[in-house]
Motif scaffolding. Structure first.
Motif, PDB file in Angstrom:
ATOM      1  N   GLU A 158       0.852  -1.182   0.000  1.00  0.00           N
ATOM      2  CA  GLU A 158       0.000   0.000   0.000  1.00  0.00           C
ATOM      3  C   GLU A 158       0.891   1.236   0.000  1.00  0.00           C
ATOM      4  OE1 GLU A 158      -2.815   1.819   3.261  1.00  0.00           O
ATOM      5  OE2 GLU A 158      -3.740   0.066   2.323  1.00  0.00           O
ATOM      6  N   THR A 159       0.586   2.176  -0.877  1.00  0.00           N
ATOM      7  CA  THR A 159       1.383   3.382  -1.034  1.00  0.00           C
ATOM      8  C   THR A 159       0.461   4.588  -1.052  1.00  0.00           C
ATOM      9  OG1 THR A 159       2.843   2.096  -2.474  1.00  0.00           O
ATOM     10  CG2 THR A 159       3.141   4.464  -2.480  1.00  0.00           C
ATOM     11  N   LEU A 160       0.835   5.641  -0.351  1.00  0.00           N
ATOM     12  CA  LEU A 160       0.065   6.886  -0.402  1.00  0.00           C
ATOM     13  C   LEU A 160       0.479   7.684  -1.629  1.00  0.00           C
ATOM     14  CD1 LEU A 160      -0.113   8.325   3.223  1.00  0.00           C
ATOM     15  CD2 LEU A 160      -1.985   7.534   1.813  1.00  0.00           C
ATOM     16  N   ILE A 161      -0.517   8.110  -2.418  1.00  0.00           N
ATOM     17  CA  ILE A 161      -0.216   8.846  -3.641  1.00  0.00           C
ATOM     18  C   ILE A 161      -1.110  10.077  -3.762  1.00  0.00           C
ATOM     19  CG2 ILE A 161       0.572   6.803  -4.902  1.00  0.00           C
ATOM     20  CD1 ILE A 161      -2.160   6.900  -6.396  1.00  0.00           C
ATOM     21  N   ASP A 162      -0.660  11.013  -4.571  1.00  0.00           N
ATOM     22  CA  ASP A 162      -1.460  12.134  -5.069  1.00  0.00           C
ATOM     23  C   ASP A 162      -1.492  12.002  -6.581  1.00  0.00           C
ATOM     24  OD1 ASP A 162      -1.822  13.266  -2.565  1.00  0.00           O
ATOM     25  OD2 ASP A 162      -0.287  14.789  -2.818  1.00  0.00           O
ATOM     26  N   VAL A 163      -2.656  12.285  -7.184  1.00  0.00           N
ATOM     27  CA  VAL A 163      -2.771  12.243  -8.646  1.00  0.00           C
ATOM     28  C   VAL A 163      -3.467  13.509  -9.105  1.00  0.00           C
ATOM     29  CG1 VAL A 163      -3.807  11.062 -10.610  1.00  0.00           C
ATOM     30  CG2 VAL A 163      -2.868   9.720  -8.752  1.00  0.00           C
ATOM     31  N   GLU A 164      -2.883  14.147 -10.115  1.00  0.00           N
ATOM     32  CA  GLU A 164      -3.501  15.323 -10.726  1.00  0.00           C
ATOM     33  C   GLU A 164      -3.094  15.360 -12.200  1.00  0.00           C
ATOM     34  OE1 GLU A 164      -3.780  20.137 -10.096  1.00  0.00           O
ATOM     35  OE2 GLU A 164      -2.830  18.902  -8.573  1.00  0.00           O
ATOM     36  N   LYS A 165      -4.075  15.356 -13.090  1.00  0.00           N
ATOM     37  CA  LYS A 165      -3.851  15.377 -14.541  1.00  0.00           C
ATOM     38  C   LYS A 165      -2.882  14.283 -14.994  1.00  0.00           C
ATOM     39  CE  LYS A 165      -4.926  20.216 -15.032  1.00  0.00           C
ATOM     40  NZ  LYS A 165      -4.468  21.548 -15.388  1.00  0.00           N
ATOM     41  N   PHE A 166      -3.137  13.060 -14.604  1.00  0.00           N
ATOM     42  CA  PHE A 166      -2.341  11.871 -14.935  1.00  0.00           C
ATOM     43  C   PHE A 166      -0.943  11.876 -14.325  1.00  0.00           C
ATOM     44  CE2 PHE A 166      -5.013  11.325 -18.981  1.00  0.00           C
ATOM     45  CZ  PHE A 166      -5.847  10.398 -18.387  1.00  0.00           C
ATOM     46  N   ASN A 167      -0.591  12.866 -13.491  1.00  0.00           N
ATOM     47  CA  ASN A 167       0.719  12.894 -12.842  1.00  0.00           C
ATOM     48  C   ASN A 167       0.582  12.328 -11.438  1.00  0.00           C
ATOM     49  OD1 ASN A 167       2.056  14.134 -15.002  1.00  0.00           O
ATOM     50  ND2 ASN A 167       1.360  16.136 -14.338  1.00  0.00           N
ATOM     51  N   MET A 168       1.298  11.227 -11.189  1.00  0.00           N
ATOM     52  CA  MET A 168       1.230  10.588  -9.881  1.00  0.00           C
ATOM     53  C   MET A 168       2.451  10.968  -9.059  1.00  0.00           C
ATOM     54  SD  MET A 168       0.677   6.620  -8.847  1.00  0.00           S
ATOM     55  CE  MET A 168       2.240   6.014  -9.408  1.00  0.00           C
ATOM     56  N   THR A 169       2.221  11.351  -7.809  1.00  0.00           N
ATOM     57  CA  THR A 169       3.285  11.683  -6.871  1.00  0.00           C
ATOM     58  C   THR A 169       3.181  10.746  -5.679  1.00  0.00           C
ATOM     59  OG1 THR A 169       3.057  13.996  -7.518  1.00  0.00           O
ATOM     60  CG2 THR A 169       4.309  13.545  -5.516  1.00  0.00           C
ATOM     61  N   ILE A 170       4.299  10.131  -5.313  1.00  0.00           N
ATOM     62  CA  ILE A 170       4.326   9.245  -4.160  1.00  0.00           C
ATOM     63  C   ILE A 170       4.607  10.078  -2.921  1.00  0.00           C
ATOM     64  CG2 ILE A 170       5.470   7.262  -3.099  1.00  0.00           C
ATOM     65  CD1 ILE A 170       6.300   6.522  -6.024  1.00  0.00           C
ATOM     66  N   ILE A 171       3.792   9.891  -1.897  1.00  0.00           N
ATOM     67  CA  ILE A 171       3.962  10.632  -0.657  1.00  0.00           C
ATOM     68  C   ILE A 171       4.880   9.826   0.253  1.00  0.00           C
ATOM     69  CG2 ILE A 171       2.811  11.571   1.374  1.00  0.00           C
ATOM     70  CD1 ILE A 171       0.286  11.771  -0.399  1.00  0.00           C
TER      71      ILE A 171
END
Length: 61
Positions: free
Chosen positions: A38-51
């Protein structure tokens, strides 16, 4: 409208989630059924950022 599968940042396999171009996720707990991580992520306009979470520190007595 364009859609994409979310790719697991650990094993690089497809997850069970599909997102659209206008999908926004904040602090989303992404679970991968293949590697069981399990990974925490942010997604905006197909760009995924791993927290990055701070590592748990051992308690001293």
């Amino acid at each position: 409208m364009a859609e994409q599968w979310i790719i697991c940042p650990v094993c690089q396999q497809k997850t069970r989630l599909k997102i659209q171009e206008n999908t926004e996720l904040k602090n989303f707990p992404l679970f991968c059924p293949k590697c069981k991580q399990e990974t925490l992520i942010d997604v905006e306009k197909f760009n995924m950022t791993i927290i990055k979470e701070p590592d748990a520190k051992t308690q001293s007595r």
